[in-house]
Design an enzyme around this catalytic site. Structure first.
Site, PDB file in Angstrom:
ATOM      1  N   SER A   1      45.325 -22.454   3.833  1.00  0.00           N
ATOM      2  CA  SER A   1      44.805 -22.292   2.475  1.00  0.00           C
ATOM      3  C   SER A   1      44.237 -23.620   1.966  1.00  0.00           C
ATOM      4  O   SER A   1      44.374 -24.663   2.608  1.00  0.00           O
ATOM      5  CB  SER A   1      45.909 -21.795   1.540  1.00  0.00           C
ATOM      6  OG  SER A   1      46.982 -22.717   1.515  1.00  0.00           O
TER       7      SER A   1
ATOM      8  N   GLU B   1      49.640  -9.732   2.237  1.00  0.00           N
ATOM      9  CA  GLU B   1      49.183  -9.240   0.928  1.00  0.00           C
ATOM     10  C   GLU B   1      47.668  -9.134   0.845  1.00  0.00           C
ATOM     11  O   GLU B   1      47.141  -8.501  -0.074  1.00  0.00           O
ATOM     12  CB  GLU B   1      49.720 -10.130  -0.211  1.00  0.00           C
ATOM     13  CG  GLU B   1      49.323 -11.582  -0.125  1.00  0.00           C
ATOM     14  CD  GLU B   1      50.378 -12.443   0.541  1.00  0.00           C
ATOM     15  OE1 GLU B   1      50.529 -13.609   0.133  1.00  0.00           O
ATOM     16  OE2 GLU B   1      51.051 -11.964   1.466  1.00  0.00           O
TER      17      GLU B   1
ATOM     18  N   PRO C   1      41.760 -22.896  16.622  1.00  0.00           N
ATOM     19  CA  PRO C   1      42.241 -22.210  15.414  1.00  0.00           C
ATOM     20  C   PRO C   1      41.187 -21.271  14.816  1.00  0.00           C
ATOM     21  O   PRO C   1      41.508 -20.175  14.361  1.00  0.00           O
ATOM     22  CB  PRO C   1      42.579 -23.356  14.450  1.00  0.00           C
ATOM     23  CG  PRO C   1      42.847 -24.523  15.333  1.00  0.00           C
ATOM     24  CD  PRO C   1      41.920 -24.361  16.499  1.00  0.00           C
TER      25      PRO C   1
ATOM     26  N   CYS D   1      44.328 -29.922 -27.924  1.00  0.00           N
ATOM     27  CA  CYS D   1      45.378 -28.904 -28.083  1.00  0.00           C
ATOM     28  C   CYS D   1      46.705 -29.556 -28.482  1.00  0.00           C
ATOM     29  O   CYS D   1      46.849 -30.004 -29.607  1.00  0.00           O
ATOM     30  CB  CYS D   1      45.491 -28.061 -26.809  1.00  0.00           C
ATOM     31  SG  CYS D   1      46.384 -26.502 -27.069  1.00  0.00           S
ATOM     32  N   LEU D   2      47.677 -29.654 -27.584  1.00  0.00           N
ATOM     33  CA  LEU D   2      48.926 -30.337 -27.894  1.00  0.00           C
ATOM     34  C   LEU D   2      48.640 -31.770 -28.329  1.00  0.00           C
ATOM     35  O   LEU D   2      49.338 -32.325 -29.186  1.00  0.00           O
ATOM     36  CB  LEU D   2      49.855 -30.323 -26.677  1.00  0.00           C
ATOM     37  CG  LEU D   2      51.201 -31.028 -26.839  1.00  0.00           C
ATOM     38  CD1 LEU D   2      52.049 -30.373 -27.923  1.00  0.00           C
ATOM     39  CD2 LEU D   2      51.967 -31.056 -25.522  1.00  0.00           C
TER      40      LEU D   2
ATOM     41  N   HIS E   1      40.161 -26.199 -26.382  1.00  0.00           N
ATOM     42  CA  HIS E   1      40.034 -26.871 -25.083  1.00  0.00           C
ATOM     43  C   HIS E   1      38.553 -27.050 -24.754  1.00  0.00           C
ATOM     44  O   HIS E   1      37.935 -26.183 -24.124  1.00  0.00           O
ATOM     45  CB  HIS E   1      40.704 -26.043 -23.986  1.00  0.00           C
ATOM     46  CG  HIS E   1      42.192 -26.090 -24.005  1.00  0.00           C
ATOM     47  ND1 HIS E   1      42.924 -27.025 -23.302  1.00  0.00           N
ATOM     48  CD2 HIS E   1      43.097 -25.314 -24.653  1.00  0.00           C
ATOM     49  CE1 HIS E   1      44.216 -26.830 -23.503  1.00  0.00           C
ATOM     50  NE2 HIS E   1      44.352 -25.795 -24.334  1.00  0.00           N
TER      51      HIS E   1
ATOM     52  N   GLU F   1      37.133 -28.724 -22.567  1.00  0.00           N
ATOM     53  CA  GLU F   1      36.857 -28.815 -21.124  1.00  0.00           C
ATOM     54  C   GLU F   1      36.463 -27.480 -20.508  1.00  0.00           C
ATOM     55  O   GLU F   1      35.773 -27.428 -19.477  1.00  0.00           O
ATOM     56  CB  GLU F   1      38.081 -29.385 -20.374  1.00  0.00           C
ATOM     57  CG  GLU F   1      39.312 -28.515 -20.343  1.00  0.00           C
ATOM     58  CD  GLU F   1      40.280 -28.727 -21.502  1.00  0.00           C
ATOM     59  OE1 GLU F   1      41.474 -28.460 -21.336  1.00  0.00           O
ATOM     60  OE2 GLU F   1      39.817 -29.168 -22.579  1.00  0.00           O
TER      61      GLU F   1
END
Length: 546
Positions: A17, A152, A193, A384-385, A519, A521
């Site tokens: 991954s 999955e 691989p 935000c915060l 936000h 961004e």
């Protein structure tokens, strides 16, 4: 091309991954868009969570918020930043959402008493969602999360296989991103691989037409030939994805590798001719900028910097458009609470940024940074915060309200400078009832809201004089208007509002101290940087030269 003839490019990953499927998908979609096509893109996440909204940033990285209020995978952020396009909830779905939809329909009798199975019912729901994301687009890029071989992911691969049969080879193609590892002791690149990963796909019934080979160094021609033969793809369909200094190089690198030639051939489309001049210039300014600025990034999720992915990229966008390297100085807010040496580091930066976050861990360190920025007249941006803490810090240290606090940290505080609105009208105009014990998922102020800017404020100037802007939110708590008069009497001005809610504050007697509840961004793109973040970097550059 009619909306019923959408062509699909599926992107899968093999070997391991985090190879860069999101960047690969975004890069391909960018090249197609710059070639004049109407392009959509969708990310399928195989995890069973309904959405990433309640997942820890350290578990999954940032939660990206779309303009319609969906909490999505961070790859949707890449899509928007690369394509300079707003996407919605339909551009990301999870196994959890698929099963929830099918089970809900079954409970309501929608399947007329049939036995519900993965095939056809789950797979049909997956195909329905893919088609929905493809509506009104000429080409849809479909990124399948996870790695081939994950249990999955099998229903999604089956949906992909069935769609190829339903629509034909000239409407559905498969790209497989895989790793060509470098064995350093031998100095060799290894293809085995990749061969095994492609064999696993073929066992399922999918033969990829194009191999994207992620590698540390250039793949020699003989190795490409070997991959071509062993994976049963044309030679020009083995595309090198070599490590790059910037993710924004990848569309240009793929273009040089000739990835558009086989895509056009398989999809029966005319030759692509993307106009990448502006993109190329911005990338050059990322790689070799003329100026430099140091920004202190005071956060608490620094063990996984993917937690702040959109904000990091937004700083890069601002830097690229100002021909400036943004040198991020990472400051751990918990260390800042207890270590004076960390506070000393703030003396050598040109700007201080306090981002969003949840919970009380590390907040005192963030407030120390805010105090330092306020007292030393260093350009400051709170998000935000970061805005909420700027208000609390001002209440405590300027107004003398020592017990000022947020109800998020102390629900019983006698001075709730930051509080929870229990009866809240959400983006859709529906009333939400929010308490301290409400479930976390779906009880926040999410998505795009209007913000009215105060005339002649630093905020309005940053937004180039716009009186109303739209920005995205992800939070539960709000600034308490009860304290507004006291704040403004001492020089903290409310410079942005949304239907009576405080959206932004700034200091009168400071060169540039701005904090916003939203936000910014989330709306920043390489070719269209967010205005307030761009202005923050401009002001930091000015401070650096002073």
């Amino acid at each position: 091309m009619s909306k019923f003839e959408t062509k699909y490019i599926f992107v899968t990953g093999g070997v391991l991954s985090s190879l860069g499927k999101g960047i690969t998908s975004s890069s391909l979609a960018t090249l197609l868009k710059h070639s004049g096509f109407k392009v959509g893109i969708v990310k399928i996440d195989p995890y069973i969570n309904v959405d990433p909204g309640t997942m820890s940033p350290l578990e999954h990285g940032e939660v990206f918020v779309t303009h319609d209020g969906a909490e999505t995978d961070l790859d949707i952020g890449h899509y928007e930043r690369f394509l300079n396009t707003d996407f919605t909830s339909k551009n990301n779905f999870t196994t959890g959402q698929v099963y929830l939809s099918v089970i809900d329909r079954e409970r309501k009798g929608g399947y007329l008493g049939k036995t519900i199975q993965v095939i056809p019912h789950i797979v049909d729901e997956i195909k329905r969602r893919i088609r929905l994301a493809g509506e009104e687009n000429e080409i849809l890029v479909v990124e399948l999360g996870g790695t081939v071989g994950d249990i999955e992911g099998l229903p999604f691969l089956e949906a992909m296989r069935e769609m190829k049969h339903e629509y034909g080879m000239d409407r559905v193609i498969s790209l497989h991103l895989t790793l060509i590892p470098l064995i350093r002791a031998a100095g060799e690149l290894k293809t085995k691989p990749t061969q095994h990963s492609v064999q696993e796909l073929r066992r399922i019934g999918i033969t990829p037409q194009i191999i994207i080979a992620r590698t540390e160094k250039e793949i020699p021609k003989e190795l490409k030939s070997k991959l071509s033969m062993s994976c049963d793809v044309d030679y020009d369909c083995v595309i090198t994805a070599q490590d790059a200094k910037s993710i924004y190089q990848m569309p240009l690198n793929f273009l040089k590798e000739g990835v558009l030639v086989p895509i056009a051939r398989f999809l029966k489309l005319p030759e692509f001719s993307p106009d990448m001049k502006e993109w190329d210039l911005l990338v050059k300014q990322i790689l070799a900028p003329q100026k430099e600025v140091k920004i202190a990034f005071v956060g608490k999720y620094l063990r996984l910097k993917e937690s702040y992915k959109s904000l990091i990229e937004a700083l890069i966008h601002a830097g690229a458009n100002l021909d400036t390297k943004v040198d991020i100085q990472w400051i751990d807010s918990e260390e800042l609470e207890k270590n004076e040496d960390v506070l000393e580091q703030l003396k050598y930066v040109d700007g201080i940024l306090v981002p969003g976050g949840f919970g009380e861990r590390g907040i005192n360190g963030k407030m120390r940074a805010i105090t330092f920025a306020r007292e030393n007249k260093i350009p400051f941006l709170g998000i935000c915060l970061g805005m909420q803490l700027a208000i609390i810090e001002f209440c405590r240290n300027v107004l003398g309200i020592k017990d000022a606090d947020s109800m998020e940290f102390n629900p019983k505080t006698k001075e709730p400078a930051i509080y929870l609105i229990e009866n809240f009208i959400d983006q859709a105009g529906k009333e939400q009832i929010r308490t301290h014990t409400s479930p976390m998922g779906g009880t926040m102020r999410l998505g795009e809201y209007k913000c009215v800017t105060k005339d002649n404020s630093k905020l309005q100037i940053a937004y180039q004089g716009q009186k109303m802007v739209k920005e995205r939110h992800r939070h539960r708590y709000e600034a308490n208007p009860k304290y507004r008069a006291k704040l403004e009497a001492q020089g903290m001005v409310v410079s942005g509002e949304s239907d009576g809610l405080i959206e932004a504050v700034e200091l009168e007697n400071h060169p540039w101290f701005v904090a916003v509840q939203f936000h910014p961004e989330f709306t920043s793109r390489l070719q269209a940087p967010n205005c307030v973040i761009l202005e923050f970097i401009k002001q930091s550059l000015k401070f650096a030269r002073a």
